[in-house]
Write a protein that holds these residues in place. Structure first.
Motif, short mmCIF file in Angstrom:
data_model
loop_
_atom_site.label_atom_id
_atom_site.label_comp_id
_atom_site.label_asym_id
_atom_site.label_seq_id
_atom_site.Cartn_x
_atom_site.Cartn_y
_atom_site.Cartn_z
N LEU B 19 2.66 13.05 11.20
CA LEU B 19 4.09 12.75 11.15
C LEU B 19 4.32 11.24 11.14
N GLY B 20 3.58 10.53 11.99
CA GLY B 20 3.68 9.07 12.05
C GLY B 20 3.32 8.44 10.73
N LEU B 21 2.27 8.94 10.09
CA LEU B 21 1.84 8.38 8.80
C LEU B 21 2.89 8.62 7.73
N ALA B 22 3.50 9.81 7.77
CA ALA B 22 4.53 10.13 6.77
C ALA B 22 5.74 9.22 6.95
N VAL B 23 6.15 9.00 8.20
CA VAL B 23 7.32 8.14 8.45
C VAL B 23 6.99 6.69 8.10
N LEU B 24 5.74 6.30 8.31
CA LEU B 24 5.33 4.91 8.05
C LEU B 24 5.46 4.53 6.58
N LEU B 25 5.36 5.52 5.70
CA LEU B 25 5.47 5.22 4.27
C LEU B 25 6.85 4.64 3.91
N HIS B 26 7.88 5.06 4.65
CA HIS B 26 9.23 4.60 4.31
C HIS B 26 9.39 3.07 4.43
N PRO B 27 9.05 2.47 5.59
CA PRO B 27 9.17 1.00 5.64
C PRO B 27 8.23 0.28 4.67
N ILE B 28 7.04 0.83 4.43
CA ILE B 28 6.11 0.16 3.51
C ILE B 28 6.73 0.07 2.12
N LEU B 29 7.39 1.16 1.70
CA LEU B 29 7.98 1.17 0.35
C LEU B 29 9.30 0.42 0.29
N SER B 30 10.08 0.45 1.39
CA SER B 30 11.44 -0.09 1.28
C SER B 30 11.58 -1.53 1.79
N LEU B 31 10.61 -2.04 2.53
CA LEU B 31 10.75 -3.40 3.07
C LEU B 31 10.98 -4.48 2.01
N PRO B 32 10.25 -4.48 0.89
CA PRO B 32 10.45 -5.59 -0.06
C PRO B 32 11.82 -5.59 -0.74
N LYS B 33 12.52 -4.45 -0.71
CA LYS B 33 13.80 -4.38 -1.42
C LYS B 33 14.96 -4.83 -0.55
N GLN B 34 14.73 -5.15 0.71
CA GLN B 34 15.85 -5.42 1.62
C GLN B 34 15.90 -6.88 2.06
N GLN B 35 17.10 -7.46 1.98
CA GLN B 35 17.29 -8.80 2.53
C GLN B 35 17.37 -8.73 4.05
N ARG B 36 18.24 -7.82 4.54
CA ARG B 36 18.30 -7.53 5.98
C ARG B 36 17.86 -6.09 6.18
#
Lengths: 98, 142
Positions: B19-36
């Motif tokens: 479950l932790g690994l699955a949730v971890l994918l979200h910040p890895i994929l979305s971090l570069p697209k966000q200013q804040r």
């Protein structure tokens, strides 16, 4: 050269030192310990000791980097490459020598 | 420890880790697209750190029981799997530390520089975690 404050840098260094420390301790242990199966139970658990020592090393490195680092501006690109290299080497060596 | 209780705990440990690994994918994929950092990303970082830490802590708690009850049988019947378990434990430590470091960096420090390093740390944590999960499944099957 872009700004990268000291506290994030100390966190990154702590993670790198923990990774390196754990790997080196494990590789040194692997040289000295008897083959698996000859000793079934030891009084202490070496895995716990390695974790404790690596955490201590990481804390020490993080505090040292935070207090001694004189520069406020750090080029981040070598740090990212260095981090990836450390992880790659440590993962490969821990898989090769369990 | 009761063997039935031990088995239940190992399954919970594995499921929390996945479950932790699955949730971890979200910040890895979305971090570069966000200013804040968006609220959802903050939640996913906190949750992934929590799940990975809980799974690791549970693994540490179960380890003495594994050494005394399971490891001797594993060495006798499947020595390759016993070595696989050792590999899994080593990589789990790297996974836990890198996810914690990356999570703290991305949550508490703004700026593209911190985000880049945080993302690299989270990515390596995820890679270690996937290797750990694969090895864990193989050992459990043995």
């Amino acid at each position: 050269m872009k700004s990268f404050p000291r506290l994030p840098m100390s966190i990154v260094c702590a993670v790198m030192v923990a990774t390196l420390s754990y790997t080196i301790q494990r590789l040194v242990d692997a040289q000295n310990e008897p083959p698996m199966g000859t000793v079934l139970l030891q009084a202490s658990i070496p895995y716990y000791w390695r974790i404790a020592m690596s955490t201590l090393h990481a804390l020490a490195a993080g505090i040292l980097v935070y207090t001694l680092s004189p520069k406020r501006n750090v080029n981040i690109v070598p740090m990212v490459w260095c981090l990836s290299f450390v992880f790659l080497v440590c993962i490969a060596s821990l898989i090769a020598i369990p | 420890m009761n063997p039935f209780f031990y088995e239940i705990c190992t399954r919970i440990h594995g499921h929390i880790a996945i479950l932790g690994l699955a949730v971890l994918l979200h910040p890895i994929l979305s971090l570069p697209k966000q200013q804040r950092l968006r609220r959802g990303t903050k939640w996913s970082i906190w949750l992934s750190m929590l799940f990975v830490l809980c799974a690791y802590a549970m693994g540490l708690w179960l380890y003495p029981e594994y050494r005394s009850a399971i490891k001797p049988r594993l060495i006798a019947d499947h020595i390759a799997m016993a070595y696989m378990f050792e590999r899994k434990e080593h990589l789990a430590f790297l996974c836990c530390f890198s996810v914690l470091g990356g999570g703290l960096l991305s949550l508490f420090f703004d700026g593209s520089q911190s985000r880049t390093v945080a993302r690299v740390l989270l990515l390596w944590g995820w890679i270690c975690g996937v290797l750990v999960a694969g090895m864990g499944i193989l050992v459990a099957a043995a």
